[in-house]
Design a protein around this motif. Sequence first.
Motif, PDB file in Angstrom:
ATOM      1  N   ASN A  65       0.798  -1.230   0.000  1.00 31.35           N
ATOM      2  CA  ASN A  65       0.000   0.000   0.000  1.00 31.35           C
ATOM      3  C   ASN A  65       0.834   1.285   0.000  1.00 31.35           C
ATOM      4  O   ASN A  65       0.283   2.369   0.186  1.00 31.35           O
ATOM      5  N   ALA A  66       2.142   1.173  -0.202  1.00 30.28           N
ATOM      6  CA  ALA A  66       2.964   2.379  -0.365  1.00 30.28           C
ATOM      7  C   ALA A  66       2.587   3.046  -1.683  1.00 30.28           C
ATOM      8  O   ALA A  66       2.114   2.394  -2.616  1.00 30.28           O
ATOM      9  N   ILE A  67       2.798   4.331  -1.763  1.00 28.23           N
ATOM     10  CA  ILE A  67       2.433   5.091  -2.962  1.00 28.23           C
ATOM     11  C   ILE A  67       3.596   5.104  -3.939  1.00 28.23           C
ATOM     12  O   ILE A  67       4.712   5.488  -3.587  1.00 28.23           O
ATOM     13  N   LEU A  68       3.327   4.693  -5.160  1.00 27.58           N
ATOM     14  CA  LEU A  68       4.300   4.726  -6.250  1.00 27.58           C
ATOM     15  C   LEU A  68       3.625   5.373  -7.439  1.00 27.58           C
ATOM     16  O   LEU A  68       2.590   4.885  -7.903  1.00 27.58           O
ATOM     17  N   ALA A  69       4.148   6.488  -7.905  1.00 32.36           N
ATOM     18  CA  ALA A  69       3.579   7.240  -9.031  1.00 32.36           C
ATOM     19  C   ALA A  69       2.122   7.611  -8.774  1.00 32.36           C
ATOM     20  O   ALA A  69       1.279   7.541  -9.658  1.00 32.36           O
ATOM     21  N   GLY A  70       1.826   7.957  -7.528  1.00 32.98           N
ATOM     22  CA  GLY A  70       0.497   8.443  -7.188  1.00 32.98           C
ATOM     23  C   GLY A  70      -0.551   7.384  -6.916  1.00 32.98           C
ATOM     24  O   GLY A  70      -1.702   7.707  -6.661  1.00 32.98           O
ATOM     25  N   GLU A  71      -0.178   6.118  -6.938  1.00 38.97           N
ATOM     26  CA  GLU A  71      -1.129   5.020  -6.702  1.00 38.97           C
ATOM     27  C   GLU A  71      -0.581   4.067  -5.637  1.00 38.97           C
ATOM     28  O   GLU A  71       0.620   3.798  -5.605  1.00 38.97           O
ATOM     29  N   PRO A  72      -1.464   3.517  -4.786  1.00 36.07           N
ATOM     30  CA  PRO A  72      -0.998   2.502  -3.830  1.00 36.07           C
ATOM     31  C   PRO A  72      -0.657   1.206  -4.557  1.00 36.07           C
ATOM     32  O   PRO A  72      -1.386   0.779  -5.445  1.00 36.07           O
ATOM     33  N   VAL A  73       0.458   0.632  -4.188  1.00 36.06           N
ATOM     34  CA  VAL A  73       0.924  -0.617  -4.801  1.00 36.06           C
ATOM     35  C   VAL A  73       0.645  -1.763  -3.839  1.00 36.06           C
ATOM     36  O   VAL A  73       0.937  -1.679  -2.653  1.00 36.06           O
ATOM     37  N   CYS A  74       0.063  -2.831  -4.353  1.00 38.87           N
ATOM     38  CA  CYS A  74      -0.198  -4.036  -3.558  1.00 38.87           C
ATOM     39  C   CYS A  74       1.008  -4.956  -3.696  1.00 38.87           C
ATOM     40  O   CYS A  74       1.412  -5.295  -4.810  1.00 38.87           O
ATOM     41  N   ILE A  75       1.581  -5.360  -2.564  1.00 40.07           N
ATOM     42  CA  ILE A  75       2.768  -6.223  -2.579  1.00 40.07           C
ATOM     43  C   ILE A  75       2.480  -7.485  -1.782  1.00 40.07           C
ATOM     44  O   ILE A  75       2.088  -7.419  -0.619  1.00 40.07           O
ATOM     45  N   VAL A  76       2.658  -8.624  -2.436  1.00 45.15           N
ATOM     46  CA  VAL A  76       2.391  -9.923  -1.834  1.00 45.15           C
ATOM     47  C   VAL A  76       3.533 -10.879  -2.168  1.00 45.15           C
ATOM     48  O   VAL A  76       4.254 -10.667  -3.143  1.00 45.15           O
ATOM     49  N   PRO A  77       3.697 -11.943  -1.379  1.00 45.69           N
ATOM     50  CA  PRO A  77       4.684 -12.953  -1.748  1.00 45.69           C
ATOM     51  C   PRO A  77       4.303 -13.571  -3.097  1.00 45.69           C
ATOM     52  O   PRO A  77       3.130 -13.799  -3.369  1.00 45.69           O
ATOM     53  N   ALA A  78       5.288 -13.817  -3.932  1.00 47.03           N
ATOM     54  CA  ALA A  78       5.008 -14.412  -5.236  1.00 47.03           C
ATOM     55  C   ALA A  78       4.489 -15.834  -5.088  1.00 47.03           C
ATOM     56  O   ALA A  78       3.610 -16.255  -5.798  1.00 47.03           O
ATOM     57  N   LYS A  79       5.040 -16.560  -4.148  1.00 46.90           N
ATOM     58  CA  LYS A  79       4.543 -17.901  -3.821  1.00 46.90           C
ATOM     59  C   LYS A  79       5.088 -18.268  -2.459  1.00 46.90           C
ATOM     60  O   LYS A  79       6.103 -17.740  -2.015  1.00 46.90           O
ATOM     61  N   LYS A  80       4.412 -19.164  -1.809  1.00 45.79           N
ATOM     62  CA  LYS A  80       4.842 -19.569  -0.474  1.00 45.79           C
ATOM     63  C   LYS A  80       6.140 -20.357  -0.574  1.00 45.79           C
ATOM     64  O   LYS A  80       6.275 -21.249  -1.395  1.00 45.79           O
ATOM     65  N   ASN A  81       7.057 -20.046   0.301  1.00 46.56           N
ATOM     66  CA  ASN A  81       8.345 -20.722   0.339  1.00 46.56           C
ATOM     67  C   ASN A  81       8.617 -21.121   1.783  1.00 46.56           C
ATOM     68  O   ASN A  81       9.197 -20.364   2.542  1.00 46.56           O
ATOM     69  N   ASP A  82       8.151 -22.294   2.169  1.00 47.90           N
ATOM     70  CA  ASP A  82       8.266 -22.733   3.563  1.00 47.90           C
ATOM     71  C   ASP A  82       9.704 -22.792   4.045  1.00 47.90           C
ATOM     72  O   ASP A  82       9.975 -22.544   5.212  1.00 47.90           O
ATOM     73  N   GLY A  83      10.631 -23.115   3.171  1.00 47.61           N
ATOM     74  CA  GLY A  83      12.027 -23.188   3.567  1.00 47.61           C
ATOM     75  C   GLY A  83      12.586 -21.845   3.992  1.00 47.61           C
ATOM     76  O   GLY A  83      13.541 -21.773   4.744  1.00 47.61           O
ATOM     77  N   ALA A  84      11.986 -20.780   3.519  1.00 48.60           N
ATOM     78  CA  ALA A  84      12.473 -19.444   3.837  1.00 48.60           C
ATOM     79  C   ALA A  84      11.832 -18.876   5.093  1.00 48.60           C
ATOM     80  O   ALA A  84      12.278 -17.849   5.600  1.00 48.60           O
ATOM     81  N   GLN A  85      10.810 -19.513   5.622  1.00 47.21           N
ATOM     82  CA  GLN A  85      10.043 -18.917   6.711  1.00 47.21           C
ATOM     83  C   GLN A  85      10.866 -18.626   7.948  1.00 47.21           C
ATOM     84  O   GLN A  85      10.664 -17.617   8.598  1.00 47.21           O
ATOM     85  N   GLN A  86      11.820 -19.478   8.288  1.00 49.44           N
ATOM     86  CA  GLN A  86      12.640 -19.227   9.469  1.00 49.44           C
ATOM     87  C   GLN A  86      13.491 -17.975   9.280  1.00 49.44           C
ATOM     88  O   GLN A  86      13.577 -17.129  10.167  1.00 49.44           O
ATOM     89  N   HIS A  87      14.107 -17.837   8.108  1.00 43.06           N
ATOM     90  CA  HIS A  87      14.910 -16.648   7.813  1.00 43.06           C
ATOM     91  C   HIS A  87      14.027 -15.401   7.799  1.00 43.06           C
ATOM     92  O   HIS A  87      14.399 -14.360   8.304  1.00 43.06           O
ATOM     93  N   ILE A  88      12.852 -15.538   7.224  1.00 43.61           N
ATOM     94  CA  ILE A  88      11.940 -14.405   7.094  1.00 43.61           C
ATOM     95  C   ILE A  88      11.433 -13.964   8.457  1.00 43.61           C
ATOM     96  O   ILE A  88      11.332 -12.768   8.732  1.00 43.61           O
ATOM     97  N   SER A  89      11.130 -14.915   9.327  1.00 45.98           N
ATOM     98  CA  SER A  89      10.636 -14.566  10.655  1.00 45.98           C
ATOM     99  C   SER A  89      11.639 -13.729  11.419  1.00 45.98           C
ATOM    100  O   SER A  89      11.282 -12.731  12.053  1.00 45.98           O
ATOM    101  N   SER A  90      12.903 -14.086  11.369  1.00 45.56           N
ATOM    102  CA  SER A  90      13.908 -13.297  12.083  1.00 45.56           C
ATOM    103  C   SER A  90      14.106 -11.944  11.408  1.00 45.56           C
ATOM    104  O   SER A  90      14.286 -10.928  12.087  1.00 45.56           O
ATOM    105  N   ALA A  91      14.048 -11.898  10.098  1.00 39.41           N
ATOM    106  CA  ALA A  91      14.164 -10.618   9.389  1.00 39.41           C
ATOM    107  C   ALA A  91      12.960  -9.735   9.701  1.00 39.41           C
ATOM    108  O   ALA A  91      13.103  -8.527   9.890  1.00 39.41           O
TER     109      ALA A  91
END
Length: 110
Positions: A65-91
Amino acid sequence: MSRLNFTIQALNIRSEVTPEELILFFSYCGTVEKLLINRKNEQCQSALITFRQPFAYQTALLLDNAILAGEPVCIVPAKKNDGAQQHISSAYAACNLWLQQMSLPSNYSL
């Protein structure tokens, strides 16, 4: 050993936004490794942005929902990556702590 995927999907990007502007917008999160743009129509496009680091991936998700060129941008994970969840949680925890301690200007919105 397979490499973890740190790819987000950005939706509702105005067609006037260039690849260079997208890379600049997301480079504040971390190193952009790959950018793929999909033009939906003359007014709107979407993009897949891959980062090198897990903290960059997680930080980019915070830009939903940040504004880019005057419009809110929707940002979502491209696909679930369970192997990355531990790294992501700490980040994610580190990003949240940093954001809580940071004083944002009143005109800044995430």
